[in-house]
Design a protein around this motif. Structure first.
Motif, mmCIF file in Angstrom:
data_model
loop_
_atom_site.group_PDB
_atom_site.id
_atom_site.type_symbol
_atom_site.label_atom_id
_atom_site.label_comp_id
_atom_site.label_asym_id
_atom_site.label_seq_id
_atom_site.Cartn_x
_atom_site.Cartn_y
_atom_site.Cartn_z
ATOM 1 N N PRO A 14 106.474 -67.145 26.744
ATOM 2 C CA PRO A 14 107.883 -67.372 27.107
ATOM 3 C C PRO A 14 108.816 -66.825 26.028
ATOM 4 C CG PRO A 14 106.958 -69.368 26.180
ATOM 5 C CD PRO A 14 105.834 -68.373 26.213
ATOM 6 N N TRP B 269 110.325 -76.511 27.745
ATOM 7 C CA TRP B 269 109.928 -75.682 26.598
ATOM 8 C C TRP B 269 110.809 -75.989 25.382
ATOM 9 C CZ3 TRP B 269 106.216 -73.420 24.355
ATOM 10 C CH2 TRP B 269 106.410 -72.415 23.407
ATOM 11 N N SER C 135 112.780 -67.327 26.525
ATOM 12 C CA SER C 135 113.135 -68.729 26.336
ATOM 13 C C SER C 135 113.060 -69.123 24.864
ATOM 14 C CB SER C 135 112.203 -69.631 27.159
ATOM 15 O OG SER C 135 112.326 -69.362 28.536
#
Length: 212
Positions: A38, A5, A41
């Motif tokens: 996410p 990511w 993150s």
């Protein structure tokens, strides 16, 4: 997964990256598909890139916070307007987390909105549940804003403190939030105990006055 990511978003131009981060912060609670976002993150990436000088934290953090608060408000007023949860299958994961959010609200009221921000998935359901439950808008807004500011700031600063190290940020992903949540929870417990002690003292004083 975290490293993948980071590699993906780090390749984006700074302004595009900030727009993507803000959009994810908004979507996480504004719609139930936020389960797939996410968010944590992304905030760690914002902190990492802040350390590297790619994104100034004085701009990126307020933008993400504003987007998170806006997402909470959209979900809250959706629940408040419809007076019901969105249509979800009883056996779905969304339904289970909606039940957990509603349980927290029944037991804690406003503070549940704050603490839910630190619980993955439950924070996605909490604003909608708070609106549907009839929790007053000022109470929701106060606790929602406090939760968004502290949770996002914690994750961004953890990413920044990692010193640009993906390995360190990945290792500490979630730990900073957990530590902060523990500290906040401990503080709340202390306040509750002190309030009860004061209430008990007042009751004893009232009894003493009646006896005299």
């Amino acid at each position: 997964m975290f490293t993948d990511w980071v590699d993906t978003v780090a390749k984006l131009p700074p302004h595009t990256l900030l727009l993507v981060a803000a959009l994810l912060m908004f979507v996480e609670t504004a719609v139930l598909i936020g389960f797939a976002v996410p968010a944590e993150s992304t905030l760690l990436v914002v902190g990492l890139l802040g350390y590297q000088g790619v994104l100034p934290l004085t701009l990126s953090l307020p933008v993400c916070v504003a987007a998170g608060i806006a997402g909470d408000q959209v979900a809250y007023w959706t629940g408040r307007t419809l007076h019901t949860r969105r249509t979800v299958r009883a056996s779905s994961r969304a339904a289970r987390y909606l039940d957990r959010a509603e349980s927290l609200l029944r037991g804690r009221g406003g503070p549940a909105v704050f603490f839910a921000r630190w619980i993955p998935f439950v924070r996605t359901c909490m604003p909608l549940s708070a609106g549907a439950s009839g929790l007053p808008a000022p109470v929701f807004t106060a606790y929602s804003a406090a939760g968004v500011v502290t949770w996002m700031s914690t994750n961004v600063l953890v990413g920044y403190a990692a010193g640009g190290s993906l390995a360190a940020a990945s290792r500490w992903a979630g730990r900073g939030a957990a530590i902060a949540c523990f500290v906040v929870a401990a503080g709340v417990v202390v306040l509750i105990v002190r309030r009860r002690v004061r209430r008990s003292d007042r009751q004893q004083d009232d009894l003493s006055e009646l006896k005299s």
